[in-house]
Structure formats: C-alpha cells, structure tokens
Design a protein around this motif. Sequence first.
Motif, PDB file in Angstrom:
ATOM      1  N   LEU A 181      52.220  53.037  41.416  1.00 29.68           N
ATOM      2  CA  LEU A 181      52.418  54.487  41.371  1.00 29.68           C
ATOM      3  C   LEU A 181      51.106  55.203  41.077  1.00 29.68           C
ATOM      4  O   LEU A 181      50.803  56.219  41.696  1.00 29.68           O
ATOM      5  N   TYR A 182      50.328  54.675  40.139  1.00 28.39           N
ATOM      6  CA  TYR A 182      49.031  55.278  39.808  1.00 28.39           C
ATOM      7  C   TYR A 182      48.146  55.362  41.051  1.00 28.39           C
ATOM      8  O   TYR A 182      47.511  56.383  41.309  1.00 28.39           O
ATOM      9  N   ASN A 183      48.096  54.276  41.799  1.00 28.45           N
ATOM     10  CA  ASN A 183      47.236  54.243  42.982  1.00 28.45           C
ATOM     11  C   ASN A 183      47.717  55.198  44.068  1.00 28.45           C
ATOM     12  O   ASN A 183      46.927  55.927  44.670  1.00 28.45           O
ATOM     13  N   ILE A 218      49.033  46.995  49.263  1.00 27.04           N
ATOM     14  CA  ILE A 218      47.569  47.061  49.207  1.00 27.04           C
ATOM     15  C   ILE A 218      47.089  47.107  47.754  1.00 27.04           C
ATOM     16  O   ILE A 218      46.005  46.609  47.435  1.00 27.04           O
ATOM     17  N   THR A 219      47.915  47.662  46.871  1.00 26.05           N
ATOM     18  CA  THR A 219      47.618  47.597  45.440  1.00 26.05           C
ATOM     19  C   THR A 219      47.559  46.144  44.986  1.00 26.05           C
ATOM     20  O   THR A 219      46.669  45.750  44.229  1.00 26.05           O
ATOM     21  N   ASP A 220      48.506  45.342  45.471  1.00 27.52           N
ATOM     22  CA  ASP A 220      48.516  43.910  45.163  1.00 27.52           C
ATOM     23  C   ASP A 220      47.256  43.230  45.689  1.00 27.52           C
ATOM     24  O   ASP A 220      46.654  42.392  45.011  1.00 27.52           O
ATOM     25  N   LEU A 221      46.822  43.615  46.876  1.00 31.60           N
ATOM     26  CA  LEU A 221      45.597  43.061  47.455  1.00 31.60           C
ATOM     27  C   LEU A 221      44.393  43.420  46.591  1.00 31.60           C
ATOM     28  O   LEU A 221      43.578  42.552  46.252  1.00 31.60           O
ATOM     29  N   ALA A 222      44.280  44.700  46.223  1.00 27.57           N
ATOM     30  CA  ALA A 222      43.156  45.151  45.396  1.00 27.57           C
ATOM     31  C   ALA A 222      43.167  44.452  44.038  1.00 27.57           C
ATOM     32  O   ALA A 222      42.115  44.051  43.512  1.00 27.57           O
ATOM     33  N   TYR A 223      44.352  44.289  43.467  1.00 29.82           N
ATOM     34  CA  TYR A 223      44.502  43.613  42.172  1.00 29.82           C
ATOM     35  C   TYR A 223      43.998  42.170  42.250  1.00 29.82           C
ATOM     36  O   TYR A 223      43.247  41.711  41.380  1.00 29.82           O
ATOM     37  N   ALA A 242      29.482  50.517  33.382  1.00 29.53           N
ATOM     38  CA  ALA A 242      30.763  49.802  33.417  1.00 29.53           C
ATOM     39  C   ALA A 242      31.679  50.357  34.498  1.00 29.53           C
ATOM     40  O   ALA A 242      31.903  51.563  34.558  1.00 29.53           O
ATOM     41  N   PRO A 243      32.219  49.509  35.365  1.00 31.00           N
ATOM     42  CA  PRO A 243      33.218  49.971  36.338  1.00 31.00           C
ATOM     43  C   PRO A 243      34.484  50.411  35.613  1.00 31.00           C
ATOM     44  O   PRO A 243      34.879  49.805  34.616  1.00 31.00           O
ATOM     45  N   THR A 244      35.108  51.475  36.099  1.00 32.42           N
ATOM     46  CA  THR A 244      36.271  52.059  35.434  1.00 32.42           C
ATOM     47  C   THR A 244      37.506  52.015  36.334  1.00 32.42           C
ATOM     48  O   THR A 244      37.428  51.618  37.498  1.00 32.42           O
ATOM     49  N   LEU A 245      38.623  52.473  35.790  1.00 37.86           N
ATOM     50  CA  LEU A 245      39.856  52.534  36.561  1.00 37.86           C
ATOM     51  C   LEU A 245      39.695  53.444  37.776  1.00 37.86           C
ATOM     52  O   LEU A 245      40.267  53.181  38.832  1.00 37.86           O
ATOM     53  N   SER A 246      38.903  54.504  37.627  1.00 33.18           N
ATOM     54  CA  SER A 246      38.655  55.406  38.768  1.00 33.18           C
ATOM     55  C   SER A 246      37.956  54.677  39.906  1.00 33.18           C
ATOM     56  O   SER A 246      38.275  54.898  41.079  1.00 33.18           O
ATOM     57  N   HIS A 247      37.017  53.793  39.575  1.00 35.80           N
ATOM     58  CA  HIS A 247      36.349  52.987  40.603  1.00 35.80           C
ATOM     59  C   HIS A 247      37.366  52.106  41.329  1.00 35.80           C
ATOM     60  O   HIS A 247      37.310  51.943  42.554  1.00 35.80           O
ATOM     61  N   PHE A 248      38.296  51.534  40.567  1.00 37.76           N
ATOM     62  CA  PHE A 248      39.323  50.680  41.166  1.00 37.76           C
ATOM     63  C   PHE A 248      40.216  51.495  42.089  1.00 37.76           C
ATOM     64  O   PHE A 248      40.559  51.055  43.201  1.00 37.76           O
ATOM     65  N   GLN A 249      40.591  52.696  41.653  1.00 44.59           N
ATOM     66  CA  GLN A 249      41.470  53.537  42.463  1.00 44.59           C
ATOM     67  C   GLN A 249      40.761  54.040  43.719  1.00 44.59           C
ATOM     68  O   GLN A 249      41.378  54.167  44.777  1.00 44.59           O
TER      69      GLN A 249
END
Length: 309
Positions: A181-183, A218-223, A242-249
């Motif tokens: 949901l976040y993504n 695709i969230t599963d793929l990124a994870y 440091a990489p952050t959650l925003s970088h991941f999203q």
Amino acid sequence: MKHFLRMLIQVCLYFYCKFLWRCLKFVMRKLTGRCELQRICYNTKPGAPRTMKIETSLRDSKSKLLQTSVSVHPDAIEKTIEDIMELKKINPDINPQLGISLQACLLQIVGYRNLIADVEKLRREPYDSDNPQHEEMLLKLWKFLKPNTPLESRISKQWCEIGFQGDDPKTDFRGMGLLGLYNLQYFAERDATAAQQVLSDSLHPKCRYSFAIVGINITDLAYNLLVSGALKTHFYNIAPEAPTLSHFQQTFCYLMHEFHKFWIDEDPMDIMEFNRVREKFRKRIVKQLQNPDMALCPHFAASEGLINM
C-alpha cells in the motif's frame, strides 16, 4: 567418499586462498605504506565500486572492530572511524580524506542494513481495516488514481477498476502487508500523471493486467532485490549517505514504469503469462545491477517517456 574428498579439497583451497590473500595484503602494505582501506579509498572512485570494496574488506577482516563496524548505530559511525584509524595507526591530520571517505561508505553500508529493517517492518505489518491511518491511505490511493470518480462506498466493486481482485482491497495486501500500500500510494501521489497513465494502459485490451495486483507483485520484486543485496549497486550510487525508504519507493516507481514498458514489448497472449514475463524482467534487472556503476534511476521521473496506447 568422493563427495567427502571434494568437500575436503574445497575447504583446503578456501583456507589456502585466504592465507595467500592475507600474505598479499601484508606485502602490499609494506610496499605502499598503506593499509587495504587506504588503498581502496585512494584508488577506487566513490559510489558502489568503493563502498562495496570497503564493505567486503571490513566484513572479511580478522579484526573484531572492523567486522562489527558494518552494523554499528549511525550515531556511532564517527567514533568507529576514529577507532579504526587508531587501530590501523593512521594519523587523521596527515590523512584527513580517509576519514571522510570511510564515513561516507559506512553511512551507506549501515543505512542499507537499516533500510532492510524498515522495509521488513512494513512488510510484516498487516493491513487493518480498523486502523484509521490504514483506511485513510487506501482511500487516498483511490483519490490519486481516480480523481474524477467518487468512491461510492468502502466495500465496492469499484476497487476492481484500479486492479484489486474483489470489493475489499485489504485481502490483496496479505503477501506484502502495508509495504504494498505504501508503494502504490507513493507512486500514485508523487507521480500522478505516470500512475494514471499506467492504470489507463493496463485496462487496454492489448495490455490488460491488474494495476494494483501488479504493483504488489513488483513490490515483492523490489523487496527481494533489496534483501538479496542486489540493490546495493543502485543505492550506493544514488544515495550520497544512507539510503532511505524514499529511495526504495522511488526505485519501486521506476520498476513499475519499466515493467509496464517491458510487458507491452513482450506482448503476452494473456495474464497467464505474467509469471514468465516477470521472471524475464527480474533477470534483466539483476543483470543490470551486477554492473558496479549501475544506477537504475539517477534522475527518475516516471512521467517522462510513457508509452501512450
């Protein structure tokens, strides 16, 4: 017996190579007057090439201090670097750049580990329809994707219009928890034009796939790319610290956009080919990430270069 001998030979070769490597490091230090960390920092360009070599050197060191430095708290990094410099008998006044370079590398290394923890926490948190924050995020997702179409009720077949499988999306978040949901909300909010276009294309007869379900996939793929360490090259090249959650999203948004184009190029017969196309896409991304200079989305704006159907 043959299997045992093969295993024994492999173990012997491992320790022999490790011994040779330590001897080589000793010789190099005597010849150059620099330890391995110095040689890496001075001879390797910043970003993934340098940080990954530093990470390997620290992790494989016989020193407990160096081994544990890759997992210290971010607030302890500066003190850890001072301890490393003291252990290696390096004068910080003569080698000021070394401390700066090590700090940048450790911020990325420690940050990546912490990012995995943050992402894992979201993945493990189930969607709770009794949680007002969860419900608000879900309703915002609809608003961002369908700004001109009011949602008639919380439980509604309308959710199928944005790619959920039934009349209550909460059941589709079981695999990836709140992370999915976040993504999806991040993509729909931060790059509304791209998200709405991809959604529109996904409903086209030539494309036809479930936008939200693909987003969770695709969230599963990124994870998995994150947890396996495959995304280190990408994050170490785009995040100066440091990489952050925003970088991941942001990476998720890029993967959604790229998968959409890849799906169209593959031109599958129907959605039954999804797993084949996804696996082929995954292999392509993994291969790209094996390049230490790779940055998947250095200046990504998903709305650029969209394929209109």
